[in-house]
Design a protein around this motif. Structure first.
Motif, PDB file in Angstrom:
ATOM      1  N   SER A   1     -10.690   4.544  -2.273  1.00 40.35           N
ATOM      2  CA  SER A   1     -10.714   3.343  -1.941  1.00 40.35           C
ATOM      3  C   SER A   1     -11.742   2.376  -2.997  1.00 40.35           C
ATOM      4  CB  SER A   1     -11.580   3.586  -0.884  1.00 40.35           C
ATOM      5  OG  SER A   1     -11.116   4.080   0.527  1.00 40.35           O
TER       6      SER A   1
ATOM      7  N   SER B   1      -8.335  -0.697   3.704  1.00 41.50           N
ATOM      8  CA  SER B   1      -8.662  -0.596   2.193  1.00 41.50           C
ATOM      9  C   SER B   1      -7.954  -1.244   1.432  1.00 41.50           C
ATOM     10  CB  SER B   1      -9.189   0.779   1.968  1.00 41.50           C
ATOM     11  OG  SER B   1      -8.215   1.947   2.289  1.00 41.50           O
TER      12      SER B   1
ATOM     13  N   LYS C   1       0.836  -1.280   0.232  1.00 42.97           N
ATOM     14  CA  LYS C   1      -0.026   0.175  -0.084  1.00 42.97           C
ATOM     15  C   LYS C   1       1.107   1.199   0.071  1.00 42.97           C
ATOM     16  CE  LYS C   1      -3.628   0.751   2.665  1.00 42.97           C
ATOM     17  NZ  LYS C   1      -4.657   0.881   2.086  1.00 42.97           N
TER      18      LYS C   1
END
Ligand code: AMP
Ligand code: MG
Length: 314
Positions: free
Chosen positions: A146, A138, A51
């Motif tokens: 998201s 998310s 991420k």
């Protein structure tokens, strides 16, 4: 709702990957989550890495039921009343139990844990099959929009993460996050469960965390949920060159791409469509004008996400 046969094969396979320390994206009622075994630091580290998420930003732990959450955190009577919203889009930040089996990376070193039981049959089946709570932010690169569909997750991570496909998310915005400390309840992030509804249920007001609050939820970072396009908020009509995200009435002859969060002005429908429509317009235009959205009920979460999406980038 029952878990369809084709999905149960997926679930056994994907739960095996989770147990082996791999990442698996899964649907929840809010947005798609990026799951890892919350007891396995290697696995959790994988979430931060893929991420590009700052390590000080703790992860929400997804449990199959209250009993699983009770192994991780202390529930005061007040916290227990709040947990009546489970399964549902409510995250509770509660004191971590001293014997909780949890990677320290999940909590970013805090002595509290954000826990929730998602209201999605596939998410619950996956957690049960994995037999472990799942750290689940998310399923998007940090700071980006998201995902509310499996396809958006595949795109965001270039097909590197397997996705359990549960169709489009029904709520469409992230969970409401509450910190419970003693008798006080503080909202750290507005979300899919409106604050007013929770206040009615517990019969007491909920404070809103200030920007300088000691436990700053990084969902509070000014720029977050950002599309690539520039966003202009509270726009009653698009200017030339802008795409338009309407709510209710539409401009007569828009020159650019148009989406309508809810033609009838329904905030639930708008929340469900928010990220998907931003994803779509982002692919079509460099500038997006957004109609004014009422602040009541779910409007609090919708306006929060829009404000962050429009904020200057770091
Ligand atoms: P995301 O997973 O991207 O939806 O973000 C999860 C949010 O939950 C972040 O903003 C975190 O700061 C917040 N959160 C998770 N655990 C805690 C905790 N122990 N204390 C405060 N906030 C938390
Ligand atoms: Mg997020």
């Amino acid at each position: 709702m029952s878990v369809a046969a084709s999905n149960s094969l997926d679930i056994v396979h994907l739960a095996g990957l989770l147990k082996a320390g791999k990442l698996v994206a899964f649907p929840t009622e809010t947005v798609y989550g990026l799951g890892a075994d919350a007891t396995n630091s290697e696995a959790v580290l994988g979430i931060y890495e893929i991420k590009g998420r700052p390590r000080f930003n703790p992860l929400i732990v997804h449990c199959a039921d209250l009993a699983m959450a009770e192994k991780l955190v202390e529930f005061s009577p007040l916290a227990r009343r709040l947990a009546r919203f489970w399964p549902g889009p409510l995250t509770l930040v509660l004191p971590k139990k001293s014997d909780a089996r949890l990677s320290d990376l999940v909590t970013a070193g805090l002595d509290t844990v954000g826990v929730r039981v998602p209201a999605h049959p596939l998410a619950l089946a996956l957690i049960r099959a994995a037999g472990t709570p799942l750290a689940g932010p998310s399923a998007n690169p940090s700071g980006k929009l998201s995902p509310t569909t499996a396809e958006q997750v595949r795109k965001a991570f270039h097909g590197l993460v397997p996705v359990l496909d549960g169709g489009p998310c029904t709520a469409g915005v992230e969970s409401t996050i509450l910190a419970v400390a003693g008798d006080a309840v503080t909202q750290l992030r507005a979300g899919a469960l409106p604050r007013g509804e929770i206040e009615m249920a517990i019969g007491q007001p909920i404070a809103i965390a200030s920007k300088n609050a000691a436990i700053a939820a990084p969902g509070m970072l000014a720029s977050h949920y950002a599309p690539n396009a520039r966003l202009r908020l509270d726009a009653s009509a698009p200017r030339p060159g802008e795409a338009y995200l309407a709510f209710g009435p539409e401009p007569a002859n828009p020159s650019g791409p148009l989406r309508n969060l809810s033609p009838s002005g329904d905030l639930r429908e708008a929340a469900r469509n928010l990220f998907s429509m931003l994803h779509e317009l982002d692919a079509l235009s460099d500038a997006i004008a957004v109609a004014p959205i009422p602040h009541s009920g779910l409007g609090e979460a919708i306006n929060d996400r829009l404000k962050r999406a429009a904020a200057p980038r770091p």
